[in-house]
Write a protein that holds these residues in place. Structure first.
Motif, PDB file in Angstrom:
ATOM      1  N   ASP A 113      -8.304  12.384   3.642  1.00  0.00           N
ATOM      2  CA  ASP A 113      -9.530  12.613   4.406  1.00  0.00           C
ATOM      3  C   ASP A 113     -10.369  13.722   3.787  1.00  0.00           C
ATOM      4  O   ASP A 113     -11.590  13.661   3.782  1.00  0.00           O
ATOM      5  CB  ASP A 113      -9.197  12.994   5.856  1.00  0.00           C
ATOM      6  N   SER A 114      -9.693  14.765   3.282  1.00  0.00           N
ATOM      7  CA  SER A 114     -10.397  15.919   2.741  1.00  0.00           C
ATOM      8  C   SER A 114      -9.425  16.729   1.889  1.00  0.00           C
ATOM      9  O   SER A 114      -8.226  16.721   2.143  1.00  0.00           O
ATOM     10  CB  SER A 114     -10.915  16.781   3.910  1.00  0.00           C
ATOM     11  N   ALA A 115      -9.962  17.418   0.890  1.00  0.00           N
ATOM     12  CA  ALA A 115      -9.123  18.243   0.022  1.00  0.00           C
ATOM     13  C   ALA A 115      -9.912  19.459  -0.448  1.00  0.00           C
ATOM     14  O   ALA A 115     -11.145  19.417  -0.496  1.00  0.00           O
ATOM     15  CB  ALA A 115      -8.637  17.445  -1.188  1.00  0.00           C
TER      16      ALA A 115
ATOM     17  N   ALA B  43      -4.788  19.278   1.261  1.00  0.00           N
ATOM     18  CA  ALA B  43      -5.425  18.016   1.629  1.00  0.00           C
ATOM     19  C   ALA B  43      -4.965  17.612   3.023  1.00  0.00           C
ATOM     20  O   ALA B  43      -3.857  17.943   3.441  1.00  0.00           O
ATOM     21  CB  ALA B  43      -5.069  16.924   0.625  1.00  0.00           C
ATOM     22  N   VAL B  44      -5.855  16.913   3.711  1.00  0.00           N
ATOM     23  CA  VAL B  44      -5.472  16.274   4.968  1.00  0.00           C
ATOM     24  C   VAL B  44      -5.344  14.797   4.639  1.00  0.00           C
ATOM     25  O   VAL B  44      -6.313  14.160   4.221  1.00  0.00           O
ATOM     26  CB  VAL B  44      -6.513  16.511   6.082  1.00  0.00           C
ATOM     27  N   MET B  45      -4.111  14.292   4.786  1.00  0.00           N
ATOM     28  CA  MET B  45      -3.812  12.910   4.438  1.00  0.00           C
ATOM     29  C   MET B  45      -2.921  12.305   5.510  1.00  0.00           C
ATOM     30  O   MET B  45      -1.900  12.911   5.859  1.00  0.00           O
ATOM     31  CB  MET B  45      -3.045  12.828   3.112  1.00  0.00           C
ATOM     32  N   ASP B  46      -3.322  11.160   6.025  1.00  0.00           N
ATOM     33  CA  ASP B  46      -2.454  10.421   6.938  1.00  0.00           C
ATOM     34  C   ASP B  46      -1.955  11.306   8.087  1.00  0.00           C
ATOM     35  O   ASP B  46      -0.760  11.367   8.371  1.00  0.00           O
ATOM     36  CB  ASP B  46      -1.280   9.836   6.129  1.00  0.00           C
ATOM     37  N   SER B  47      -2.860  12.060   8.695  1.00  0.00           N
ATOM     38  CA  SER B  47      -2.564  12.974   9.817  1.00  0.00           C
ATOM     39  C   SER B  47      -1.569  14.077   9.460  1.00  0.00           C
ATOM     40  O   SER B  47      -0.821  14.548  10.306  1.00  0.00           O
ATOM     41  CB  SER B  47      -2.061  12.201  11.039  1.00  0.00           C
TER      42      SER B  47
ATOM     43  N   LYS C 161       5.725  20.950  -2.752  1.00  0.00           N
ATOM     44  CA  LYS C 161       4.643  20.810  -1.776  1.00  0.00           C
ATOM     45  C   LYS C 161       5.139  21.114  -0.365  1.00  0.00           C
ATOM     46  O   LYS C 161       6.327  21.026  -0.069  1.00  0.00           O
ATOM     47  CB  LYS C 161       4.005  19.426  -1.844  1.00  0.00           C
ATOM     48  N   PHE C 162       4.178  21.462   0.495  1.00  0.00           N
ATOM     49  CA  PHE C 162       4.419  21.750   1.903  1.00  0.00           C
ATOM     50  C   PHE C 162       3.650  20.713   2.713  1.00  0.00           C
ATOM     51  O   PHE C 162       2.536  20.345   2.352  1.00  0.00           O
ATOM     52  CB  PHE C 162       3.918  23.162   2.226  1.00  0.00           C
ATOM     53  N   SER C 163       4.233  20.242   3.781  1.00  0.00           N
ATOM     54  CA  SER C 163       3.574  19.252   4.615  1.00  0.00           C
ATOM     55  C   SER C 163       3.862  19.555   6.078  1.00  0.00           C
ATOM     56  O   SER C 163       4.978  19.929   6.425  1.00  0.00           O
ATOM     57  CB  SER C 163       4.113  17.860   4.250  1.00  0.00           C
ATOM     58  N   ARG C 164       2.828  19.406   6.919  1.00  0.00           N
ATOM     59  CA  ARG C 164       3.030  19.576   8.359  1.00  0.00           C
ATOM     60  C   ARG C 164       2.112  18.628   9.110  1.00  0.00           C
ATOM     61  O   ARG C 164       1.103  18.175   8.577  1.00  0.00           O
ATOM     62  CB  ARG C 164       2.797  21.023   8.780  1.00  0.00           C
ATOM     63  N   ASP C 165       2.449  18.350  10.346  1.00  0.00           N
ATOM     64  CA  ASP C 165       1.657  17.467  11.185  1.00  0.00           C
ATOM     65  C   ASP C 165       0.252  18.061  11.352  1.00  0.00           C
ATOM     66  O   ASP C 165       0.094  19.264  11.553  1.00  0.00           O
ATOM     67  CB  ASP C 165       2.328  17.295  12.548  1.00  0.00           C
ATOM     68  N   ALA C 166      -0.747  17.196  11.265  1.00  0.00           N
ATOM     69  CA  ALA C 166      -2.132  17.647  11.436  1.00  0.00           C
ATOM     70  C   ALA C 166      -2.863  16.766  12.434  1.00  0.00           C
ATOM     71  O   ALA C 166      -4.085  16.646  12.388  1.00  0.00           O
ATOM     72  CB  ALA C 166      -2.847  17.646  10.089  1.00  0.00           C
ATOM     73  N   SER C 167      -2.122  16.164  13.354  1.00  0.00           N
ATOM     74  CA  SER C 167      -2.761  15.285  14.336  1.00  0.00           C
ATOM     75  C   SER C 167      -3.726  16.065  15.229  1.00  0.00           C
ATOM     76  O   SER C 167      -4.687  15.493  15.753  1.00  0.00           O
ATOM     77  CB  SER C 167      -1.717  14.554  15.175  1.00  0.00           C
TER      78      SER C 167
ATOM     79  N   ILE D 250     -11.769  19.825   5.311  1.00  0.00           N
ATOM     80  CA  ILE D 250     -11.329  21.169   4.959  1.00  0.00           C
ATOM     81  C   ILE D 250     -12.563  21.954   4.533  1.00  0.00           C
ATOM     82  O   ILE D 250     -13.289  21.544   3.624  1.00  0.00           O
ATOM     83  CB  ILE D 250     -10.270  21.151   3.847  1.00  0.00           C
ATOM     84  N   LEU D 251     -12.808  23.061   5.207  1.00  0.00           N
ATOM     85  CA  LEU D 251     -13.960  23.910   4.889  1.00  0.00           C
ATOM     86  C   LEU D 251     -13.623  24.884   3.777  1.00  0.00           C
ATOM     87  O   LEU D 251     -14.442  25.136   2.897  1.00  0.00           O
ATOM     88  CB  LEU D 251     -14.406  24.692   6.137  1.00  0.00           C
ATOM     89  N   SER D 252     -12.424  25.465   3.843  1.00  0.00           N
ATOM     90  CA  SER D 252     -12.014  26.425   2.814  1.00  0.00           C
ATOM     91  C   SER D 252     -10.506  26.553   2.792  1.00  0.00           C
ATOM     92  O   SER D 252      -9.814  26.220   3.762  1.00  0.00           O
ATOM     93  CB  SER D 252     -12.645  27.796   3.073  1.00  0.00           C
TER      94      SER D 252
END
Length: 180
Positions: free
Chosen positions: A14-16, A27-31, A53-59, A67-69
Motif C-alpha cells: 500500500d505504501s513504503a 512498508a504497509v503490505m497486506d494489513s 525484517k520485522f513485521s506486525r499487524d497493521a489492521s 506512510i508519511l515518514s
C-alpha cells in the motif's frame, strides 16, 4: 560491472518509505507493517531476507494507509480518514547502523549480546559480510544457529590470500564475474 538483478521483497504494497537516517525500509503490505532492517541483504545473502525484517499487524491503519515518514524508530502513517498514527519499531537496528558505520565491530557484537534478538544478529551477520568482516560474521552466524554459513565463513577465513577470500565472498553474493 553487471546490473543488479531485481528482487521482490513483498507483494500488495500500500505504501513504503525509506528511513531518513539509515538504509531501513518500511512498508504497509497486506494489513501488516513490515520493516526491512537491512534491505541490502538481497545483495549479500538472500537466504537471510526474512531473518532481517520485522513485521506486525497493521489492521488499525485501515484501508489504503500511506506512510508519511520513517524517522529513527518511528513510522508515521496517514489513514484514509486523514487520521495520523504513529508506530514504533525497535531502536536497536538504528544503533547498530551507527556502530557499524564506524567499523566498531566489537561494540556491535556487544549490542547484539545485550539485546538478545535473532533479527539484530542476522543484520549484523549480513552487515559484517558486506564489509568483509569475517570474524564478526562468524560470531553472528553462530548466534543465530546458521551452521552451514558459519562453516563457510570459517573456510573462507582459512584462505591465505585476500584475493582468494574476496573471490569466495563474491561467489557468496552471487557475483561470479567479480570472483574471477
Amino acid at each position: 560491472s553487471k546490473e543488479a538483478v531485481p528482487f521482490k521483497l513483498g507483494t500488495m504494497c500500500d505504501s513504503a518509505a525509506w528511513n531518513t537516517d539509515t538504509d531501513m525500509l518500511a512498508a504497509v503490505m497486506d494489513s501488516k507493517l513490515v520493516v526491512w532492517y537491512y534491505p541490502n541483504v538481497v545483495f549479500v545473502d538472500r537466504d537471510l531476507v526474512h531473518q532481517t525484517k520485522f513485521s506486525r499487524d497493521a489492521s488499525d491503519f485501515g484501508k489504503d494507509p500511506q506512510i508519511l515518514s520513517f524517522h529513527g524508530s518511528h513510522v508515521a502513517v496517514r489513514r484514509a480518514d486523514a487520521a495520523e498514527l504513529s508506530a514504533a519499531v525497535s531502536p536497536y537496528p538504528t544503533a547498530l547502523y551507527g556502530i557499524v558505520q564506524k567499523h566498531m565491530w566489537e561494540q556491535a557484537i556487544q549490542l547484539c549480546r545485550y539485546v538478545k534478538d535473532s533479527t539484530l544478529w542476522a543484520c549484523l551477520a549480513v552487515m559484517a559480510l558486506a564489509d568483509k568482516e569475517l570474524s564478526t560474521a562468524e560470531v553472528a552466524f553462530a548466534a543465530i544457529d546458521e551452521v552451514a554459513k558459519l562453516q563457510y565463513v570459517l573456510s573462507i577465513k582459512e584462505i591465505p590470500t585476500s584475493e582468494g577470500r574476496n573471490a569466495e565472498l563474491a561467489l557468496w553474493r552471487r557475483r561470479p564475474d567479480e570472483a574471477e
